[in-house]
Design an enzyme around this catalytic site. Structure first.
Site, mmCIF file in Angstrom:
data_model
loop_
_atom_site.group_PDB
_atom_site.id
_atom_site.type_symbol
_atom_site.label_atom_id
_atom_site.label_comp_id
_atom_site.label_asym_id
_atom_site.label_seq_id
_atom_site.Cartn_x
_atom_site.Cartn_y
_atom_site.Cartn_z
ATOM 1 N N GLY A 14 45.162 12.075 42.573
ATOM 2 C CA GLY A 14 43.481 11.250 43.088
ATOM 3 C C GLY A 14 42.009 11.671 42.348
ATOM 4 N N ALA A 15 42.000 13.011 41.948
ATOM 5 C CA ALA A 15 40.597 13.408 42.011
ATOM 6 C C ALA A 15 40.460 13.412 40.680
ATOM 7 C CB ALA A 15 41.647 15.170 42.198
ATOM 8 N N TYR B 206 38.329 -0.624 38.553
ATOM 9 C CA TYR B 206 38.259 -0.468 36.907
ATOM 10 C C TYR B 206 38.901 -1.636 36.056
ATOM 11 C CZ TYR B 206 39.686 3.165 33.271
ATOM 12 O OH TYR B 206 39.861 3.548 31.420
ATOM 13 N N SER C 121 48.392 11.481 36.598
ATOM 14 C CA SER C 121 49.796 10.158 36.726
ATOM 15 C C SER C 121 49.849 10.587 35.130
ATOM 16 C CB SER C 121 48.710 8.509 36.784
ATOM 17 O OG SER C 121 47.525 9.053 35.926
ATOM 18 N N ASP D 250 43.046 9.895 28.379
ATOM 19 C CA ASP D 250 44.009 10.670 29.496
ATOM 20 C C ASP D 250 44.876 11.514 28.705
ATOM 21 O OD1 ASP D 250 41.752 10.891 31.396
ATOM 22 O OD2 ASP D 250 43.107 9.660 32.958
#
Length: 387
Positions: free
Chosen positions: A116-117, A218, A122, A166
């Site tokens: 969550g940073a 998002y 993920s 990502d």
């Protein structure tokens, strides 16, 4: 306790690792066909794994705890697997959807990528499972192929409409380099970045404000960008050059203009940053980072009180530049600082949070690390072609 053998009754066939990432510049550009410039972090998600012949996927996470989660591979359905287990299950589902005849596996997962940073915990989880399955089932897929599988897993199974950055960062980054990626066609170049040699350090300031990209904000931003591109008659906002902005913006509804302005100017910032890296002028990245944060704050509106404070505090005590990194709505800030000043600046930022009565941030130093790889088993080299 809770070793692979204790959990699953036999030894693993191997162990794999996939890193989190920090994006130096190029935020919310990947789903618009644009440029990004991430580095991989030393922090990784690691998977010990072994094939199963019975079609069962058995998952255990050191961070999730609890009992082993058991799923039948043939029954995997988008939206039906709750919590963290959705991410590894999604990768297996996406491989099968793509036509690869993969079966079950036992997996033990452990990660030190902060969750969550905004550091892609993920994607690290998805990519380590993809790398493990690629080896276990002899798929022979390249790193970009596996990144696309992982992205589809997150888009279609988990329900987050993320771009490709990502997953490409986690799969394809190399130690000592930033990945200059064109997300339109997935062409990429490794750009050397030796922070230590330049007398610099890159602080990652985790504000401890958790973000959840599956909550709809998002998706709304991405939909706005796609609507703007359609109204302008473009396949994606990547096709719009900075010189086109004055004529393009008046053709759009007022609420879409800031989104377009951010994406177009952010693409230009990535290209400028790469030019500075190519000449070895790493300090010149500082103002680019700060300009990127202003755009994310004022045009894209994805910053928050804590990320703005971290940027302001770092700049006030001598950082060359700072900005929010990741999808936003919380998460982390990066600050480019002189290496001898890193500890002092980190302490000053922490003090600023204390004065504001906020939870103290967690601060680490980022160094460009290696992408997904096998770390235990038949080889310790990279097991996928970075393409």
């Amino acid at each position: 306790m809770n070793s692979f053998t204790e959990l699953h009754g036999h030894a693993p066939e191997g162990e794999w690792a996939a890193p989190g990432r920090v994006n130096l510049i190029g935020e919310h550009t990947d789903y618009n066909g644009g440029f990004v410039l991430p580095i991989a972090l030393p922090q990784t998600c690691r998977a010990q794994a072994r094939r199963r012949p019975d079609g069962l996927l058995r998952l255990w996470s050191a961070q999730g705890g609890g009992p082993v989660t058991e799923l039948r591979v043939a029954d995997l359905t988008p939206g039906e697997v709750p919590g963290w287990a959705a991410y590894p299950a999604a990768v297996v589902w996406a491989l099968r959807e793509a036509g690869y005849e993969v079966g079950g596996a036992d997996l033990r997962l452990e990660s030190d990528v902060p969750s969550g940073a905004g550091l892609s915990s993920s994607a690290a989880l998805e990519c380590v499972v993809a790398a493990a399955y690629n080896d276990l089932y002899g798929l022979g897929l390249s790193a970009p192929d596996l990144a696309l599988i992982a992205q589809r897993a997150e888009n279609a199974f988990v329900g987050v409409p993320c771009g490709i950055m990502d997953q490409m960062a986690s799969m394809c980054c190399r130690e000592g380099s930033a990945l200059f990626l064109d997300s339109r066609d997935l062409t990429s170049r490794q750009v050397p970045i030796d922070l230590a040699d330049a007398g610099l350090a890159l602080l990652v300031i985790d504000t401890r404000v958790k973000h959840d990209l599956a909550d709809g904000a998002y998706a709304a931003l991405r939909a706005g960008c796609e609507r703007a591109a359609a109204l302008l008659g473009l396949p994606a906002l990547r096709s719009l050059a900075p010189s086109d902005l004055p004529a393009a913006l008046p053709r759009l509804p007022e609420d879409l203009r800031p989104l377009v302005r951010h994406v177009v100017t952010e693409n230009a910032r990535v290209e400028t940053a790469v030019a500075h890296l190519d000449t070895g002028d790493l300090t010149a990245l500082g103002p680019i980072l700060t300009a990127g944060h202003a755009s994310l704050r004022d045009d894209y509106r994805v910053s928050c009180r804590e990320t703005d404070l971290a940027v302001e505090a770092a700049l006030a005590v001598g950082a060359h530049g700072a900005r929010m990194t990741g999808g936003g709505f919380g998460g982390s800030v990066i600050a480019l600082v002189a290496a001898p000043e890193a500890a002092r600046i980190a302490a000053e930022v922490t003090a600023a949070f204390h004065r504001a009565a906020l939870t103290p941030p967690h601060i680490l130093t980022a160094t460009p690390a290696e992408g997904a790889r096998r770390i235990v088993g038949s080889t310790k080299s990279r097991v996928v072609n970075a393409g």
